[in-house]
Scaffold this motif. Structure first.
Motif, PDB file in Angstrom:
ATOM      1  N   SER A 161       0.850  -1.182   0.000  1.00  0.00           N
ATOM      2  CA  SER A 161       0.000   0.000   0.000  1.00  0.00           C
ATOM      3  C   SER A 161       0.887   1.234   0.000  1.00  0.00           C
ATOM      4  O   SER A 161       2.071   1.162   0.325  1.00  0.00           O
ATOM      5  CB  SER A 161      -0.898  -0.007   1.225  1.00  0.00           C
ATOM      6  N   LEU A 162       0.299   2.361  -0.354  1.00  0.00           N
ATOM      7  CA  LEU A 162       1.091   3.573  -0.443  1.00  0.00           C
ATOM      8  C   LEU A 162       1.730   3.927   0.897  1.00  0.00           C
ATOM      9  O   LEU A 162       2.905   4.293   0.965  1.00  0.00           O
ATOM     10  CB  LEU A 162       0.195   4.711  -0.935  1.00  0.00           C
ATOM     11  N   SER A 163       0.964   3.740   1.996  1.00  0.00           N
ATOM     12  CA  SER A 163       1.527   4.098   3.305  1.00  0.00           C
ATOM     13  C   SER A 163       2.646   3.147   3.708  1.00  0.00           C
ATOM     14  O   SER A 163       3.639   3.557   4.294  1.00  0.00           O
ATOM     15  CB  SER A 163       0.435   4.138   4.361  1.00  0.00           C
ATOM     16  N   GLU A 164       2.499   1.899   3.339  1.00  0.00           N
ATOM     17  CA  GLU A 164       3.593   0.963   3.597  1.00  0.00           C
ATOM     18  C   GLU A 164       4.849   1.385   2.858  1.00  0.00           C
ATOM     19  O   GLU A 164       5.953   1.378   3.381  1.00  0.00           O
ATOM     20  CB  GLU A 164       3.231  -0.445   3.113  1.00  0.00           C
ATOM     21  N   MET A 165       4.653   1.793   1.630  1.00  0.00           N
ATOM     22  CA  MET A 165       5.806   2.136   0.820  1.00  0.00           C
ATOM     23  C   MET A 165       6.467   3.421   1.289  1.00  0.00           C
ATOM     24  O   MET A 165       7.666   3.611   1.140  1.00  0.00           O
ATOM     25  CB  MET A 165       5.395   2.280  -0.640  1.00  0.00           C
ATOM     26  N   ARG A 166       5.677   4.297   1.877  1.00  0.00           N
ATOM     27  CA  ARG A 166       6.237   5.569   2.321  1.00  0.00           C
ATOM     28  C   ARG A 166       7.293   5.364   3.382  1.00  0.00           C
ATOM     29  O   ARG A 166       8.232   6.152   3.502  1.00  0.00           O
ATOM     30  CB  ARG A 166       5.130   6.461   2.865  1.00  0.00           C
ATOM     31  N   HIS A 167       7.150   4.315   4.174  1.00  0.00           N
ATOM     32  CA  HIS A 167       8.155   4.042   5.195  1.00  0.00           C
ATOM     33  C   HIS A 167       9.514   3.798   4.596  1.00  0.00           C
ATOM     34  O   HIS A 167      10.532   3.960   5.237  1.00  0.00           O
ATOM     35  CB  HIS A 167       7.734   2.835   6.030  1.00  0.00           C
ATOM     36  N   LEU A 168       9.494   3.332   3.391  1.00  0.00           N
ATOM     37  CA  LEU A 168      10.756   2.995   2.757  1.00  0.00           C
ATOM     38  C   LEU A 168      11.440   4.196   2.149  1.00  0.00           C
ATOM     39  O   LEU A 168      12.509   4.103   1.589  1.00  0.00           O
ATOM     40  CB  LEU A 168      10.516   1.972   1.660  1.00  0.00           C
ATOM     41  N   THR A 169      10.790   5.348   2.296  1.00  0.00           N
ATOM     42  CA  THR A 169      11.331   6.444   1.495  1.00  0.00           C
ATOM     43  C   THR A 169      11.576   7.692   2.323  1.00  0.00           C
ATOM     44  O   THR A 169      11.689   7.634   3.543  1.00  0.00           O
ATOM     45  CB  THR A 169      10.398   6.702   0.321  1.00  0.00           C
ATOM     46  N   ARG A 170      11.655   8.822   1.683  1.00  0.00           N
ATOM     47  CA  ARG A 170      12.054  10.054   2.338  1.00  0.00           C
ATOM     48  C   ARG A 170      10.871  10.993   2.543  1.00  0.00           C
ATOM     49  O   ARG A 170       9.917  10.958   1.807  1.00  0.00           O
ATOM     50  CB  ARG A 170      13.059  10.798   1.457  1.00  0.00           C
ATOM     51  N   PHE A 224       8.834   6.591  -7.024  1.00  0.00           N
ATOM     52  CA  PHE A 224       9.124   6.104  -8.351  1.00  0.00           C
ATOM     53  C   PHE A 224      10.507   6.549  -8.789  1.00  0.00           C
ATOM     54  O   PHE A 224      11.338   5.764  -9.234  1.00  0.00           O
ATOM     55  CB  PHE A 224       8.058   6.705  -9.261  1.00  0.00           C
ATOM     56  N   MET A 225      10.770   7.838  -8.612  1.00  0.00           N
ATOM     57  CA  MET A 225      12.043   8.391  -9.040  1.00  0.00           C
ATOM     58  C   MET A 225      13.192   7.766  -8.281  1.00  0.00           C
ATOM     59  O   MET A 225      14.261   7.539  -8.826  1.00  0.00           O
ATOM     60  CB  MET A 225      12.058   9.905  -8.807  1.00  0.00           C
ATOM     61  N   ARG A 226      12.948   7.483  -6.995  1.00  0.00           N
ATOM     62  CA  ARG A 226      14.018   6.923  -6.184  1.00  0.00           C
ATOM     63  C   ARG A 226      14.512   5.612  -6.769  1.00  0.00           C
ATOM     64  O   ARG A 226      15.699   5.316  -6.762  1.00  0.00           O
ATOM     65  CB  ARG A 226      13.520   6.710  -4.762  1.00  0.00           C
ATOM     66  N   HIS A 227      13.550   4.847  -7.299  1.00  0.00           N
ATOM     67  CA  HIS A 227      13.947   3.568  -7.882  1.00  0.00           C
ATOM     68  C   HIS A 227      14.658   3.733  -9.203  1.00  0.00           C
ATOM     69  O   HIS A 227      15.489   2.922  -9.569  1.00  0.00           O
ATOM     70  CB  HIS A 227      12.722   2.684  -8.080  1.00  0.00           C
ATOM     71  N   TYR A 228      14.304   4.768  -9.901  1.00  0.00           N
ATOM     72  CA  TYR A 228      14.869   4.895 -11.235  1.00  0.00           C
ATOM     73  C   TYR A 228      16.141   5.701 -11.275  1.00  0.00           C
ATOM     74  O   TYR A 228      16.971   5.499 -12.141  1.00  0.00           O
ATOM     75  CB  TYR A 228      13.804   5.418 -12.214  1.00  0.00           C
ATOM     76  N   GLU A 229      16.297   6.635 -10.347  1.00  0.00           N
ATOM     77  CA  GLU A 229      17.496   7.460 -10.438  1.00  0.00           C
ATOM     78  C   GLU A 229      18.747   6.668 -10.091  1.00  0.00           C
ATOM     79  O   GLU A 229      19.848   7.048 -10.447  1.00  0.00           O
ATOM     80  CB  GLU A 229      17.362   8.725  -9.589  1.00  0.00           C
ATOM     81  N   LYS A 230      18.570   5.526  -9.450  1.00  0.00           N
ATOM     82  CA  LYS A 230      19.729   4.672  -9.173  1.00  0.00           C
ATOM     83  C   LYS A 230      20.450   4.297 -10.458  1.00  0.00           C
ATOM     84  O   LYS A 230      21.671   4.281 -10.520  1.00  0.00           O
ATOM     85  CB  LYS A 230      19.272   3.374  -8.495  1.00  0.00           C
ATOM     86  N   ASP A 231      19.652   3.987 -11.461  1.00  0.00           N
ATOM     87  CA  ASP A 231      20.247   3.531 -12.718  1.00  0.00           C
ATOM     88  C   ASP A 231      20.673   4.669 -13.626  1.00  0.00           C
ATOM     89  O   ASP A 231      21.641   4.569 -14.337  1.00  0.00           O
ATOM     90  CB  ASP A 231      19.245   2.673 -13.490  1.00  0.00           C
ATOM     91  N   SER A 232      19.880   5.721 -13.574  1.00  0.00           N
ATOM     92  CA  SER A 232      20.159   6.791 -14.523  1.00  0.00           C
ATOM     93  C   SER A 232      20.181   8.123 -13.795  1.00  0.00           C
ATOM     94  O   SER A 232      19.175   8.766 -13.639  1.00  0.00           O
ATOM     95  CB  SER A 232      19.090   6.817 -15.618  1.00  0.00           C
ATOM     96  N   PRO A 233      21.342   8.521 -13.347  1.00  0.00           N
ATOM     97  CA  PRO A 233      21.452   9.749 -12.561  1.00  0.00           C
ATOM     98  C   PRO A 233      21.021  10.975 -13.350  1.00  0.00           C
ATOM     99  O   PRO A 233      20.627  11.975 -12.768  1.00  0.00           O
ATOM    100  CB  PRO A 233      22.928   9.818 -12.203  1.00  0.00           C
ATOM    101  N   ASN A 234      21.065  10.918 -14.665  1.00  0.00           N
ATOM    102  CA  ASN A 234      20.731  12.080 -15.471  1.00  0.00           C
ATOM    103  C   ASN A 234      19.247  12.367 -15.488  1.00  0.00           C
ATOM    104  O   ASN A 234      18.800  13.366 -15.998  1.00  0.00           O
ATOM    105  CB  ASN A 234      21.188  11.880 -16.914  1.00  0.00           C
ATOM    106  N   ARG A 235      18.468  11.417 -15.003  1.00  0.00           N
ATOM    107  CA  ARG A 235      17.040  11.565 -15.115  1.00  0.00           C
ATOM    108  C   ARG A 235      16.525  12.712 -14.242  1.00  0.00           C
ATOM    109  O   ARG A 235      15.391  13.129 -14.357  1.00  0.00           O
ATOM    110  CB  ARG A 235      16.373  10.270 -14.684  1.00  0.00           C
TER     111      ARG A 235
END
Lengths: 534, 301
Positions: free
Chosen positions: B212-221, B286-297
């Motif tokens: 759920s969104l609230s569950e996922m928020r714990h994983l983030t900033r 979403f961005m957190r997962h993707y910026e790992k691979d592509s810092p230019n994003r």
């Protein structure tokens, strides 16, 4: 006239020519090439006066007059008269269709797509686009007519002189230009490019029918049709020019009418009310088969009509067949291996296999449509609902089988009706239908191959057309070139007994039906198992 | 009850691996958001669920039935809207809706009329003249007018205007109220955030995050804006602090959830006069997962 209306005309003309340079090149070269090729083929096919006189006799009946126009110079049916009589009308129709498609593309279609809006937002006159289109396409038609004329003359064939050749070429140009202007008018009247092309082609057919009826029974009616008018030039025999001047007056009228309409209307608007479509579907649409029929309706009707007319045209030559064959050594050589049967009966066997192959074409088009639907992602709409893959493929299969019977049946019906009206001792209808329908198992085997390709090799479906072409050539040229039997046997059509000259043999027929079954099962199973193309 | 289950679902096109062990569950009565960039495997997964493509390995079931074997039975109870709706140019919109309804089975005529009105669709026009948005409306009307138990929606709003998007969201809410399940694949993260109970993020053929969104928020900033009496020189070098920037005298930064306590204690030493916090958006996740691979994003704003 206000110069503002035509601002930047030169730029737009150059732009249109550039945009179309390949399209013009392909249309132009193929039309000129075909005209020249046919002219030289004709003169090669009938080499003596005697042979030409024989074909002249087969041309002198109402059915032929309705098809290709009134014969002229029949007493001295020379190369020019023969070629022009048989080819002018059909070539002119091709010019007409080309003009309709090109004109619609640059007028209503561009308007529909919004390109005109972009151009009109620039400092470009209100009538510039229409004027440019008419100038460019008129010029193009004039040019290919001129080159065709000179090329015909350059062949240096007997009885094909300079004046006649130029008149022939300009007659073609005239019909082309007529339909440029005619379509330009409909592009103002109709609101869509579909409507523009539809109305224009519809009127082209109407003009053809008017001329057909007119040529047989009423000169006035024929003259009211541009196609009838252009045949009054009697190219290569009397070289009459006035019909082209009459057409020129019509051009001017159409030209101003199109301009007037274009000037008084808004961009995007038309004058003919676009009919609102149905809010709800009729019952007949609501199944995969119903949907199929509806989607391919125009094609089905056009092919059915074409097969019937083809039948009539073949049938109408039956009247003078015997005397014709007696005078043509080449055809006699192709046919006369069996003397127990009349040449008419032998000719009939050859006609039937040709018609069978030709009826295979619409049948396979109906079946192979599934590939296009699949590639466009539209079969997904059906299989993501409660339509099984079997049912989807089945709906195309059923249509193909029905088409095989209907298309061939209509062609045979056409032959029989026309031949019965021109022969003194008509061949019985039963003989025609037996000789034709015995080819059904071969057509079905072709359907079977098509299903297998759709099911197992969906990316290679066009292979079936190679096979059709191969079959056509072996059948058409097999007798002439003395091809070995095994080459003929590679075609499914080569295994069908040729009635009435041969006896009915059940074995190959049954084998073909079994092959059809087996291939269908393979195709259906494969289709069920494979991924949908994406 | 679980409506959709996939286990280790994989799909290869020749040598290219499009899906690499996708596990996904949609429960009865929930709206499941399926997000990921183009080419991540969203549409491939959906096409496998619809029995249009066959999985290379793994299993996929809807209503407890195999999606490939029992495709037709399953399809009687689901409604599907593709992202790119290709229709037959010479049929009218109304005809296509009726055709789709008939092919699926039960349809609520009253609801169909209501939806046509809500979506402001003219069903008497030929499909060839419709814009992308209008073709999508056709598919949406056909889908929501049907009495389906599961709605599979593959980027269904990419051509809709904001007003129509709202109509669409209302349709999804209504389906949910009636206890239906929805699998919604989308690019529009605000839409997913508003509609979905649970979310799965797919990347390169793998589900990399779900819950759920609230569950996922714990994983983030979390996002903070702060004004302090004296300036905070070393904020950027604190553990767990990211993306520090100054905006109109305020200091904006992000903090990893696990370092929140220390960072707050550190900041409070400088005398907080104003503090705003914002919970992370789906976009941040979403961005957190993707910026790992592509810092230019580009980092999230």
């Amino acid at each position: 006239m206000n110069r503002q209306l035509f601002a930047q005309l030169g730029t737009i003309i150059k732009f249109q020519i550039r945009q179309n340079r390949w399209r013009f090149m392909i249309w132009g070269i193929s039309l000129i090439f075909v005209t020249v090729l046919i002219a030289s083929a004709f003169t090669g096919l009938y080499q003596t006066d005697l042979e030409r006189q024989a074909i002249a006799e087969t041309m002198e009946n109402p059915a032929m007059t309705a098809m290709v126009g009134p014969g002229y110079g029949i007493d001295n049916y020379n190369n020019g008269a023969m070629m022009a009589h048989q080819m002018l009308l059909f070539t002119a129709i091709v010019f007409g269709i080309m003009s309709i498609l090109l004109t619609s593309r640059h007028t209503r279609a561009e308007e529909e797509d919004g390109q005109i809006e972009l151009v009109r937002a620039l400092p470009v006159g209100r009538l510039t686009n229409l004027t440019a289109t008419i100038i460019v396409l008129t010029g193009f038609n004039f040019l290919i007519g001129l080159v065709s004329g000179f090329s015909l003359f350059a062949l240096q064939l007997e009885d094909i002189g300079l004046e006649g050749s130029l008149l022939y070429g300009f007659s073609l140009s005239a019909i082309g230009i007529f339909f440029v202007l005619f379509t330009a008018v409909f592009a103002q009247l109709s609101e869509s490019s579909r409507g523009t092309v539809g109305f224009s082609i519809g009127f082209l057919l109407l003009f053809y029918l008017m001329r057909a009826i007119g040529d047989v029974s009423s000169e006035a009616l024929a003259l009211a049709s541009p196609l009838g008018l252009v045949l009054r030039t009697e190219v290569y025999v009397n070289n009459i020019w006035w019909p082209l001047f009459v057409l020129l007056i019509q051009f001017i009228l159409l030209f101003f009418f199109a301009f007037y309409l274009n000037k008084i209307r808004d961009v995007g608007a038309g004058f003919l009310p676009s009919k609102a479509g149905k809010r709800n579907a009729t019952k007949s649409l609501l199944s995969p088969i119903g949907l199929n029929i509806r989607l391919q309706r125009t094609g089905i009707i056009a092919w059915a009509f074409a097969m019937f007319v083809l039948g009539i045209s073949y049938g109408s030559v039956f009247g003078d067949l015997e005397s014709f064959f007696a005078n043509n050594d080449m055809l006699e050589q192709m046919l006369s291996s069996n003397t127990a049967y009349s040449l008419t009966e032998q000719f009939l066997t050859m006609l039937m296999v040709i018609l069978a192959i030709l009826s295979t074409i619409p049948t396979l088009i109906l079946l192979m449509r599934m590939k296009k639907e699949e590639k466009k992602g539209r079969t997904e709409h059906l299989i993501s609902r409660s339509v099984s893959k079997y049912r989807l493929l089945f709906s195309y299969t059923v249509l193909a089988f029905v088409s095989s019977i209907v298309m061939l049946g209509l062609a045979i019906l056409g032959i029989w009706l026309a031949s019965a009206s021109v022969m003194e001792e008509p061949v019985a209808a039963g003989t025609f239908f037996e000789a034709g329908f015995i080819y059904l198992p071969a057509i079905w085997a072709m359907i079977g191959i098509g299903i297998t390709l759709l099911g197992i090799f969906p990316r290679a479906t066009s292979l079936i057309w190679l096979y059709v072409i191969y079959s056509f050539f072996t059948v058409y040229l097999g007798g002439l070139l003395d091809l070995p039997q095994w080459l003929l046997n590679l075609s499914v059509y080569g295994h069908i007994p040729q009635l009435p000259v041969e006896n009915v043999e059940w074995f190959p027929l049954i084998v073909l039906v079994l092959i059809t079954f087996a291939l269908s099962i393979v195709g259906f199973t494969g289709f069920r198992k494979r991924d949908t193309l994406v | 009850m679980t409506i959709v289950t996939t286990k280790a679902l994989s799909k290869k096109f020749g040598k290219v691996t499009a899906l690499d062990g996708v596990d996904l569950n949609v429960e009865e009565g929930e709206v499941y958001g399926f997000i990921g960039p183009n080419g991540a495997g969203k549409s491939t997964t959906i096409r496998i669920l619809l029995g249009i493509l066959q999985a290379t390995s793994g299993s996929a079931q809807i209503f407890g039935k195999d999606v490939w074997q029992d495709a037709v039975e399953i399809h009687k109870r689901i409604a599907y809207v593709p992202g790119d709706v290709n229709l037959w140019e010479n049929l009218t919109g109304g005809e296509v809706i009726d055709l789709f309804s008939k092919l699926r089975g039960k349809t609520n005529q009253k609801k169909k009329e209501r939806l046509i009105e809500q979506f402001q669709l003219d069903p008497s026009k030929k499909c060839g003249t419709y814009s992308k948005g209008n073709r999508q409306k056709i598919a949406l009307v056909a889908a929501f007018a049907s009495e389906a138990d599961l709605y599979i929606l593959d980027e269904p709003t990419s051509g809709l205007d904001p007003l129509m998007e709202r109509v669409f969201q209302e349709c999804v809410h209504e389906a949910k109220r009636n206890g239906k399940s929805v699998l919604l694949s989308s690019h529009i993260l605000s839409e997913v955030e508003r509609l979905c109970d649970r979310i799965g993020i797919i990347r390169q053929g793998k589900i990399i995050e779900s819950g759920s969104l609230s569950e996922m928020r714990h994983l983030t900033r979390s996002h903070f804006f702060v004004e302090t009496k004296s300036s905070i020189p070393e904020l950027g070098s604190q553990k767990g602090v990211h993306d520090v920037r100054e905006e109109e005298g305020k200091l904006g930064f992000q903090v990893d959830t696990e370092n929140l306590d220390q960072v707050m204690q550190y900041v409070s030493k400088f005398g907080i006069t104003k503090l705003e916090s914002k919970s992370p958006t789906l976009e941040d996740l979403f961005m957190r997962h993707y910026e790992k691979d592509s810092p230019n994003r580009g980092a999230s704003s």
